[in-house]
Design an enzyme around this catalytic site. Structure first.
Site, PDB file in Angstrom:
ATOM      1  N   ALA A  56      21.045 -12.166 -11.588  1.00  0.00           N
ATOM      2  CA  ALA A  56      22.264 -11.927 -11.091  1.00  0.00           C
ATOM      3  C   ALA A  56      21.966 -11.297  -9.847  1.00  0.00           C
ATOM      4  O   ALA A  56      21.137 -10.594  -9.531  1.00  0.00           O
ATOM      5  CB  ALA A  56      23.170 -11.179 -11.930  1.00  0.00           C
ATOM      6  N   LYS A  57      23.069 -11.010  -9.184  1.00  0.00           N
ATOM      7  CA  LYS A  57      22.926 -10.180  -7.936  1.00  0.00           C
ATOM      8  C   LYS A  57      24.491  -9.846  -7.541  1.00  0.00           C
ATOM      9  O   LYS A  57      25.322 -10.451  -7.898  1.00  0.00           O
ATOM     10  CB  LYS A  57      22.620 -11.050  -6.773  1.00  0.00           C
ATOM     11  CG  LYS A  57      22.004 -10.158  -5.626  1.00  0.00           C
ATOM     12  CD  LYS A  57      20.540  -9.716  -6.142  1.00  0.00           C
ATOM     13  CE  LYS A  57      19.876  -8.892  -5.173  1.00  0.00           C
ATOM     14  NZ  LYS A  57      18.307  -8.216  -5.496  1.00  0.00           N
ATOM     15  N   GLY A  58      24.463  -8.329  -6.880  1.00  0.00           N
ATOM     16  CA  GLY A  58      25.757  -7.970  -6.485  1.00  0.00           C
ATOM     17  C   GLY A  58      25.637  -7.761  -4.899  1.00  0.00           C
ATOM     18  O   GLY A  58      24.469  -7.483  -4.177  1.00  0.00           O
TER      19      GLY A  58
END
Length: 392
Positions: free
Chosen positions: A73-75
């Protein structure tokens, strides 16, 4: 690979600035990936980074280890981290993402943010921890959290262990490539873009291994010396953003334009700052034999094709800079303790094995190291999914 499991765009009600969260996939119901803040951050960028995290996790899969890789995932937040409004924006973003962080997204520092800042903002946003979603997977949560906290308290030469392990992994990637090519460390020249956490630690480990750091670039420009820079002096003269005080330069050190590091007379280039640093135009000036991606996505795909055609090897980010993420989980799950020597030794063994496997696969398939890393991931993901399920 399939499309991301979840893509989310958020708009801050105070500043109007956008933030993003992309969950590429879940393993045992959890995903892992840092949070970056930079002006111009886009959903496309975060999506690519989330896919990269899935790959990094899969590449470190060891069925014998306690650490079981998570999903990727990544933000991302579109804001200059030095903007006075940045911290409030970070808190509001984390507050908005709280349901996801509590349930299935573990995150931490990435470009533009420090772990201390993320931790402080997460607490203000009402979170127990930025990695609390992984706690149910731990055998002994209290012992594991204490072990990670102890590891974050370890310092080496006045620098936190957490700021060094990633650069240790990048440096070991360089050394492994040199060893496979039969190139001596002494006399091998390196140019580094970015002297922040990753770039600074990489420069330190390579310098101590006997390589010569001949150019480093920060936001003010490139500092170069064909006879080698005093890395320790440059590191001591950095500010919190990795910008070097020019007052520490020696008489023979030269100040050059910001992009001069690209065409440095060096065997190894280490882009350790921003994404998309090397494109189809500026790649033509590169004279290095290896580009080692300490940053995420610094080499554009079309540029990499042109580089490969003229014999320049790109060691991909999904392998090279995966050490920091892996160290968190090795420590939390108990594969290693809160000890610098143990952390560095484990990181070096793991990264060297990954680089060797990637380069061997590239040679066998007649392809690039990035394509080889993708092939290894493609082989591993079904194995992980069969053992743990696709989501749960």
């Amino acid at each position: 690979m399939t499309a991301p499991l979840m893509t989310l765009t958020w708009t801050d009600h105070v500043t109007g600035r956008p933030g993003f969260l992309v969950v590429d996939r879940l393993v045992r119901g959890v995903s892992s990936g840092g949070l970056r803040m930079r002006p111009g951050c886009t959903l496309e960028e975060v999506t690519g980074l989330a896919r990269g995290m899935t790959m990094k996790e899969a590449l470190h899969y060891n069925p014998e280890g306690r650490y079981i890789p998570l999903g990727g995932a990544k933000g991302g937040i579109d804001c200059d981290p030095q903007d006075p409004a940045a911290y409030g924006l970070l808190v509001r973003y984390l507050r908005a993402m709280r349901p996801y962080i509590e349930a299935f997204w573990t995150t931490g520092e990435d470009l533009g943010l420090t772990q201390d800042l993320v931790d402080r903002a997460a607490e203000e946003a009402g979170l127990v921890s930025s990695i609390q979603a992984v706690y149910p997977l731990l055998d002994d949560e209290t012992a594991a959290r204490n072990r990670l906290a102890d590891a974050f308290a370890v310092e080496v030469d006045g620098i936190g262990l957490d700021e060094l392990v990633g650069g240790c992994g990048v440096a070991e990637s360089v050394l492994a490539a040199l060893d496979r090519a039969g190139v001596e460390y002494a006399g091998t020249r390196v140019a580094v873009q970015g002297l922040g956490t990753m770039g600074g630690a990489t420069a330190r480990f390579l310098s101590r291994a006997g390589l010569s750091i001949v150019a480093v670039a920060d936001v003010k420009g490139t500092i170069a010396n064909p006879d080698g820079l005093d890395v320790e002096a440059l590191l001591a003269g950095r500010d919190a953003y990795g910008t070097v005080d020019r007052g520490v330069l020696r008489g023979a050190d030269r100040e050059l334009p910001g992009d001069a590091w690209l065409s440095a007379d060096a065997e190894v280039l280490v882009p350790a700052a921003v994404s998309y640093a090397i494109d189809t135009a500026n790649q033509a000036g590169i004279r290095a034999r290896w580009i080692v991606e300490a940053a995420n996505m610094p080499v554009l795909a079309d540029a990499e094709t042109l580089l490969a055609a003229r014999g320049v090897t790109v060691l991909p980010d999904v392998v090279v800079n995966s050490g920091t993420n892996a160290w968190w989980w090795w420590t939390l799950f108990g594969d290693i303790g809160a000890d610098a020597d143990e952390a560095f030794a484990h990181t070096r063994r793991s990264m060297r094995a990954l680089i060797d496997q990637t380069l061997a696969r590239a040679e066998a398939d007649g392809t690039t190291p990035r394509a080889a890393a993708h092939a290894i991931v493609t082989d591993r993901l079904p194995v992980i999914a069969e053992r743990f399920g696709w989501y749960g």
